[in-house]
Design a protein around this motif. Structure first.
Motif, PDB file in Angstrom:
ATOM      1  N   ALA A 199       0.832  -1.205   0.000  1.00 54.35           N
ATOM      2  CA  ALA A 199       0.000   0.000   0.000  1.00 54.35           C
ATOM      3  C   ALA A 199       0.865   1.253   0.000  1.00 54.35           C
ATOM      4  O   ALA A 199       0.547   2.227  -0.679  1.00 54.35           O
ATOM      5  CB  ALA A 199      -0.934   0.001   1.207  1.00 54.35           C
ATOM      6  N   VAL A 200       1.961   1.219   0.744  1.00 53.72           N
ATOM      7  CA  VAL A 200       2.835   2.395   0.798  1.00 53.72           C
ATOM      8  C   VAL A 200       3.396   2.686  -0.588  1.00 53.72           C
ATOM      9  O   VAL A 200       3.368   3.819  -1.052  1.00 53.72           O
ATOM     10  CB  VAL A 200       3.965   2.222   1.834  1.00 53.72           C
ATOM     11  N   ARG A 201       3.844   1.627  -1.273  1.00 53.57           N
ATOM     12  CA  ARG A 201       4.395   1.881  -2.604  1.00 53.57           C
ATOM     13  C   ARG A 201       3.355   2.431  -3.575  1.00 53.57           C
ATOM     14  O   ARG A 201       3.550   3.479  -4.169  1.00 53.57           O
ATOM     15  CB  ARG A 201       5.010   0.631  -3.202  1.00 53.57           C
ATOM     16  N   GLN A 211       7.682  12.072   4.638  1.00 55.71           N
ATOM     17  CA  GLN A 211       8.868  12.898   4.391  1.00 55.71           C
ATOM     18  C   GLN A 211       9.770  12.911   5.618  1.00 55.71           C
ATOM     19  O   GLN A 211      10.976  12.707   5.527  1.00 55.71           O
ATOM     20  CB  GLN A 211       8.402  14.325   4.082  1.00 55.71           C
ATOM     21  N   GLN A 212       9.144  13.120   6.792  1.00 56.83           N
ATOM     22  CA  GLN A 212       9.923  13.132   8.032  1.00 56.83           C
ATOM     23  C   GLN A 212      10.574  11.774   8.282  1.00 56.83           C
ATOM     24  O   GLN A 212      11.716  11.697   8.736  1.00 56.83           O
ATOM     25  CB  GLN A 212       9.025  13.488   9.216  1.00 56.83           C
ATOM     26  N   CYS A 213       9.838  10.722   7.981  1.00 60.20           N
ATOM     27  CA  CYS A 213      10.379   9.379   8.184  1.00 60.20           C
ATOM     28  C   CYS A 213      11.588   9.147   7.288  1.00 60.20           C
ATOM     29  O   CYS A 213      12.567   8.518   7.684  1.00 60.20           O
ATOM     30  CB  CYS A 213       9.319   8.315   7.883  1.00 60.20           C
ATOM     31  N   MET A 214      11.512   9.662   6.055  1.00 60.82           N
ATOM     32  CA  MET A 214      12.626   9.457   5.137  1.00 60.82           C
ATOM     33  C   MET A 214      13.850  10.239   5.566  1.00 60.82           C
ATOM     34  O   MET A 214      14.975   9.818   5.340  1.00 60.82           O
ATOM     35  CB  MET A 214      12.229   9.822   3.713  1.00 60.82           C
ATOM     36  N   LYS A 234      21.637   7.345   2.056  1.00 62.00           N
ATOM     37  CA  LYS A 234      21.656   6.450   0.890  1.00 62.00           C
ATOM     38  C   LYS A 234      20.414   5.565   0.834  1.00 62.00           C
ATOM     39  O   LYS A 234      19.870   5.310  -0.222  1.00 62.00           O
ATOM     40  CB  LYS A 234      22.914   5.597   0.890  1.00 62.00           C
ATOM     41  N   LEU A 235      19.955   5.132   2.004  1.00 57.85           N
ATOM     42  CA  LEU A 235      18.743   4.311   2.015  1.00 57.85           C
ATOM     43  C   LEU A 235      17.554   5.125   1.538  1.00 57.85           C
ATOM     44  O   LEU A 235      16.713   4.650   0.776  1.00 57.85           O
ATOM     45  CB  LEU A 235      18.469   3.764   3.412  1.00 57.85           C
ATOM     46  N   ALA A 236      17.484   6.372   1.981  1.00 51.27           N
ATOM     47  CA  ALA A 236      16.373   7.236   1.582  1.00 51.27           C
ATOM     48  C   ALA A 236      16.379   7.461   0.073  1.00 51.27           C
ATOM     49  O   ALA A 236      15.334   7.377  -0.583  1.00 51.27           O
ATOM     50  CB  ALA A 236      16.444   8.567   2.322  1.00 51.27           C
ATOM     51  N   TYR A 296      15.189  -3.482   1.538  1.00 50.06           N
ATOM     52  CA  TYR A 296      14.488  -4.122   2.655  1.00 50.06           C
ATOM     53  C   TYR A 296      14.654  -3.286   3.922  1.00 50.06           C
ATOM     54  O   TYR A 296      13.688  -2.983   4.613  1.00 50.06           O
ATOM     55  CB  TYR A 296      15.037  -5.543   2.837  1.00 50.06           C
ATOM     56  N   ARG A 297      15.891  -2.898   4.193  1.00 50.23           N
ATOM     57  CA  ARG A 297      16.157  -2.075   5.375  1.00 50.23           C
ATOM     58  C   ARG A 297      15.378  -0.765   5.322  1.00 50.23           C
ATOM     59  O   ARG A 297      14.795  -0.329   6.304  1.00 50.23           O
ATOM     60  CB  ARG A 297      17.632  -1.719   5.466  1.00 50.23           C
ATOM     61  N   ALA A 298      15.409  -0.138   4.151  1.00 51.25           N
ATOM     62  CA  ALA A 298      14.716   1.146   4.013  1.00 51.25           C
ATOM     63  C   ALA A 298      13.222   0.966   4.272  1.00 51.25           C
ATOM     64  O   ALA A 298      12.611   1.728   5.013  1.00 51.25           O
ATOM     65  CB  ALA A 298      14.942   1.710   2.615  1.00 51.25           C
ATOM     66  N   ARG A 299      12.639  -0.076   3.675  1.00 56.70           N
ATOM     67  CA  ARG A 299      11.191  -0.283   3.829  1.00 56.70           C
ATOM     68  C   ARG A 299      10.828  -0.637   5.271  1.00 56.70           C
ATOM     69  O   ARG A 299       9.796  -0.187   5.775  1.00 56.70           O
ATOM     70  CB  ARG A 299      10.717  -1.382   2.886  1.00 56.70           C
ATOM     71  N   MET A 300      11.678  -1.438   5.915  1.00 58.96           N
ATOM     72  CA  MET A 300      11.412  -1.795   7.312  1.00 58.96           C
ATOM     73  C   MET A 300      11.416  -0.535   8.181  1.00 58.96           C
ATOM     74  O   MET A 300      10.543  -0.345   9.021  1.00 58.96           O
ATOM     75  CB  MET A 300      12.483  -2.770   7.833  1.00 58.96           C
ATOM     76  N   GLY A 301      12.408   0.309   7.950  1.00 60.34           N
ATOM     77  CA  GLY A 301      12.523   1.530   8.740  1.00 60.34           C
ATOM     78  C   GLY A 301      11.354   2.466   8.501  1.00 60.34           C
ATOM     79  O   GLY A 301      10.776   2.999   9.448  1.00 60.34           O
ATOM     80  N   ILE A 302      10.979   2.620   7.251  1.00 58.59           N
ATOM     81  CA  ILE A 302       9.892   3.532   6.927  1.00 58.59           C
ATOM     82  C   ILE A 302       8.549   3.008   7.447  1.00 58.59           C
ATOM     83  O   ILE A 302       7.758   3.750   8.007  1.00 58.59           O
ATOM     84  CB  ILE A 302       9.853   3.794   5.408  1.00 58.59           C
TER      85      ILE A 302
END
Lengths: 83, 155
Positions: A46-48, B95-98, B104-106, B138-144
């Motif tokens: 959903a986020v994507r 935006q704040q989360c990124m 680099k992950l962002a 994967y790391r980026a998505r987990m964090g976000i």
């Protein structure tokens, strides 16, 4: 059987590559029995798709304005470029 | 930074001869602007040293799972918003989360999930292997996801 960690990795990868049928099957089985990974998977997807739709709609009806100093500065640069 | 990109867009526009009568100036300029933004992201990414990227991989991901691979904090139920006002808020939080992610992950997440840049292209730009890219995404998505859960759910 996959655990939640492995499942979350494969769900993320499914956004970046085509999983093998064995992987797809294993993920499906895990998602069937695990409601937390189901949530995780739904949210990732959903986020994507939501992001792409949203950034588009924000672009289309934006009411953002540049500060007038910035506009003046850019106008100056443009004038000198045109000379 | 945003201002510089706008300036570059206008400079490119006055030097360009490619304006087609059938498109509106707005569409045309937005098109140039998009290219300029992508160029800028590429430049940012090239500045990331390859060794730096490798280091990123060592970062411990096990905060999310216990030893048996179960969620240490179970994902809560939330959804992305459907109406326009909430969407704006959601984008703000995102935006704040990124901004909290390592740079680099962002950038990687932005290229892949928002601009849908091709995987191969990303790997070429970053000079990383595809496996490496999967791990980083994967790391980026987990964090976000985690960050959205904490901030969006409480908004």
């Amino acid at each position: 059987m996959l655990n939640c960690k492995q499942t979350s990795q494969l769900v993320s990868q499914s956004l970046d590559r085509r999983l093998t049928w064995q992987e797809r099957f294993a993920v499906k089985v895990h998602l069937w029995i695990c409601k937390y990974c189901r949530r995780f998977s739904r949210q990732l997807l959903a986020v994507r798709s939501g992001l792409q739709r949203m950034t588009q709609s924000v672009e289309e009806n934006t009411d953002l304005q540049m500060p007038s100093e910035s506009k003046a500065r850019i106008a100056k640069v443009l004038e000198s470029e045109l000379k | 930074m945003a201002e510089d990109v706008v300036q570059e867009t206008f400079i490119a526009a006055i030097k360009s001869t490619s304006f087609a009568e059938q498109s509106s100036p707005r569409t045309w300029l937005t098109g140039i602007l998009k290219h300029k933004i992508i160029d800028l992201m590429r430049k940012n990414i090239r500045e990331i040293a390859a060794s730096d990227l490798m280091h990123e991989e060592d970062a411990n991901m096990d905060e999310f799972f216990d030893e048996a691979g179960h969620w240490s904090e179970k994902p809560l139920a939330w959804d992305i918003p459907h109406d326009a006002l909430e969407q704006k808020q959601f984008l703000g939080i995102l935006q704040q989360c990124m901004e909290k992610l390592p740079n680099k992950l962002a950038t990687l997440f932005l290229m892949r999930d928002i601009h849908e840049t091709d995987n191969e292209e990303i790997c070429k730009e970053l000079e990383i292997t595809t496996t490496n890219a999967w791990v980083m995404l994967y790391r980026a998505r987990m964090g976000i996801r985690k960050c959205l859960e904490m901030h969006w759910l409480q908004a």
